[in-house]
Design a protein around this motif. Structure first.
Motif, PDB file in Angstrom:
ATOM      1  N   UNK A 180       0.814  -1.210   0.000  1.00  0.00           N
ATOM      2  CA  UNK A 180       0.000   0.000   0.000  1.00  0.00           C
ATOM      3  C   UNK A 180       0.852   1.265   0.000  1.00  0.00           C
ATOM      4  N   UNK A 181       2.177   1.086  -0.024  1.00  0.00           N
ATOM      5  CA  UNK A 181       3.069   2.223  -0.193  1.00  0.00           C
ATOM      6  C   UNK A 181       3.586   2.861   1.077  1.00  0.00           C
ATOM      7  N   UNK A 182       3.020   2.543   2.233  1.00  0.00           N
ATOM      8  CA  UNK A 182       3.501   3.156   3.473  1.00  0.00           C
ATOM      9  C   UNK A 182       4.703   2.383   4.013  1.00  0.00           C
ATOM     10  N   UNK A 183       5.348   2.950   5.034  1.00  0.00           N
ATOM     11  CA  UNK A 183       6.467   2.301   5.712  1.00  0.00           C
ATOM     12  C   UNK A 183       6.114   2.093   7.181  1.00  0.00           C
ATOM     13  N   UNK A 184       6.355   0.899   7.667  1.00  0.00           N
ATOM     14  CA  UNK A 184       6.116   0.577   9.070  1.00  0.00           C
ATOM     15  C   UNK A 184       7.389   0.850   9.869  1.00  0.00           C
ATOM     16  N   UNK A 185       7.204   1.264  11.132  1.00  0.00           N
ATOM     17  CA  UNK A 185       8.337   1.626  11.984  1.00  0.00           C
ATOM     18  C   UNK A 185       8.155   0.987  13.354  1.00  0.00           C
ATOM     19  N   UNK A 186       9.185   0.266  13.798  1.00  0.00           N
ATOM     20  CA  UNK A 186       9.203  -0.244  15.167  1.00  0.00           C
ATOM     21  C   UNK A 186      10.599  -0.034  15.728  1.00  0.00           C
ATOM     22  N   UNK A 187      10.748   1.023  16.519  1.00  0.00           N
ATOM     23  CA  UNK A 187      12.016   1.379  17.148  1.00  0.00           C
ATOM     24  C   UNK A 187      11.740   1.646  18.628  1.00  0.00           C
ATOM     25  N   UNK A 188      11.612   0.604  19.433  1.00  0.00           N
ATOM     26  CA  UNK A 188      11.136   0.758  20.808  1.00  0.00           C
ATOM     27  C   UNK A 188      12.064   1.542  21.720  1.00  0.00           C
ATOM     28  N   UNK A 189      13.325   1.739  21.328  1.00  0.00           N
ATOM     29  CA  UNK A 189      14.239   2.481  22.188  1.00  0.00           C
ATOM     30  C   UNK A 189      14.319   3.965  21.814  1.00  0.00           C
ATOM     31  N   UNK A 190      13.395   4.421  20.958  1.00  0.00           N
ATOM     32  CA  UNK A 190      13.344   5.831  20.601  1.00  0.00           C
ATOM     33  C   UNK A 190      11.985   6.427  20.927  1.00  0.00           C
ATOM     34  N   UNK A 191      11.985   7.687  21.285  1.00  0.00           N
ATOM     35  CA  UNK A 191      10.752   8.429  21.570  1.00  0.00           C
ATOM     36  C   UNK A 191       9.971   8.652  20.274  1.00  0.00           C
ATOM     37  N   UNK A 192       8.697   8.314  20.283  1.00  0.00           N
ATOM     38  CA  UNK A 192       7.899   8.421  19.056  1.00  0.00           C
ATOM     39  C   UNK A 192       7.753   9.869  18.583  1.00  0.00           C
ATOM     40  N   UNK A 193       7.728  10.830  19.506  1.00  0.00           N
ATOM     41  CA  UNK A 193       7.587  12.229  19.085  1.00  0.00           C
ATOM     42  C   UNK A 193       8.821  12.683  18.310  1.00  0.00           C
ATOM     43  N   UNK A 194       9.990  12.222  18.736  1.00  0.00           N
ATOM     44  CA  UNK A 194      11.227  12.552  18.019  1.00  0.00           C
ATOM     45  C   UNK A 194      11.247  11.894  16.646  1.00  0.00           C
ATOM     46  N   UNK A 195      10.839  10.625  16.589  1.00  0.00           N
ATOM     47  CA  UNK A 195      10.789   9.928  15.305  1.00  0.00           C
ATOM     48  C   UNK A 195       9.813  10.612  14.347  1.00  0.00           C
TER      49      UNK A 195
END
Length: 329
Positions: A180-195
């Protein structure tokens, strides 16, 4: 035959793999389950006989472990008590997935045990590691955290004769991958607001971030953020173009199995993740090491020019468990 299966409860990979292994073990006798650790977002559907505090680390928000929170949840007296009191003698076979309480109890009491984990692959010198000029104390921690001598390992490739390709969960094997063209992200050691602030700069691309650090969903321009949820993440992964993730094992393996592009950012100060990312790099998968000034251009380049790496991960779980039982029963 009475079997004890001890499972690490920090991170989601160990429990996710166990969900597929448990039904096979149940075919060979009476199975008890033990879990130690406090940082998993998924759970088992089967009853757990022993739920221990164990020895876990807490994911931080800046790319590594939150050392202060890890210290606060540490309970070494309870761990030593559990090591002494576990009724291991009643089992004919003890299988360990990087679980420290059972591993140390077996070592100190000289009770046979077999490892069944990704970390067991590091018993082989053939398993990829980053090059270092000095002895690595993190390697010693990995070796002695849940010590085993006999083991069956899993890794991205069969680097040695006791190492198998990843256990891909049934629920992942049954997915029908689309794009569907999107990218999934799973980076549990980073703050989601910063990402979110960084990834919104990669214009024309939709991002779906799954975060351990938020309890509600929100959006920021071309970025959607969700709390970690197994079913929602699987759906996102099955329909994405690529996965931006850490240096874990199961997540990249499942993305590769589904034919997705992968970009890895291993946790700082976490040797196993550094090693996993080195293995991915050798397979042709790009690796970044921090969220610096080059992060956004590097991610944009991956989006525009990244390629998929083909893998062959057949469903061998039943035969792996049967071989283990026949060898160590």
């Amino acid at each position: 035959m009475n079997i004890l299966y001890a499972i690490q409860g920090t991170g989601n990979g160990h429990i996710s793999r166990a969900r597929d292994i448990i039904p096979h073990l149940q075919n060979y006798g009476n199975l008890d389950l033990l879990i130690s650790g406090t940082q998993a977002d998924v759970s088992l559907t089967q009853p757990v006989s022993y739920k221990l505090h164990g020895f876990s680390f807490v994911f931080g928000k800046n790319g590594g472990v939150d050392n202060w929170k890890t210290f606060k949840i540490m309970n070494l007296p309870q761990m030593f008590k559990d090591i002494r009191s576990l009724p291991l003698e009643k089992y004919d076979l003890i299988i360990n997935d990087f679980e420290p309480v059972t591993a140390w109890a077996c070592k100190l009491r000289r009770i046979p045990m077999v490892g069944l984990s990704h970390q067991s692959a590091f018993l082989s010198e053939k398993t990829p590691r980053p090059k270092t000029l000095i002895p690595n104390w993190e390697e010693l921690i990995l070796k002695h955290y849940a010590p085993v001598k006999e083991a069956v390992g899993f890794h991205f490739e069969k680097y040695d004769d006791f190492i198998n390709t990843p256990v891909i969960r049934k629920e992942i094997r049954e997915l029908e991958p689309i794009n569907n063209g999107h990218y999934s992200v799973y980076l549990p050691s980073y703050d989601d607001t910063k990402l979110a602030q960084l990834l919104k700069q990669v214009k024309g691309t939709r991002w779906e971030i799954f975060s351990k650090h938020t309890k509600k969903s929100y959006s920021l321009e071309n970025v959607d953020v969700f709390p970690v949820n197994n079913e929602a993440f699987n759906k996102s992964l099955a329909s994405c173009e690529g996965l931006l993730t850490g240096g874990g094992f199961e997540g990249p393996a499942e993305a590769l199995f589904l034919g997705k592009k992968v970009l890895s950012i291993p946790m700082t100060g976490q040797w196993e993740q550094q090693c996993n990312s080195e293995a991915l790099r050798l397979m042709g998968i790009p690796v970044l090491y921090k969220l610096d000034a080059d992060f956004v251009p590097s991610v944009r380049n991956w989006v525009e020019n990244g390629v998929k790496v083909e893998v062959n991960y057949p469903d061998e779980t039943a035969s792996i468990i049967d071989n283990l039982i026949q060898k160590y029963r």
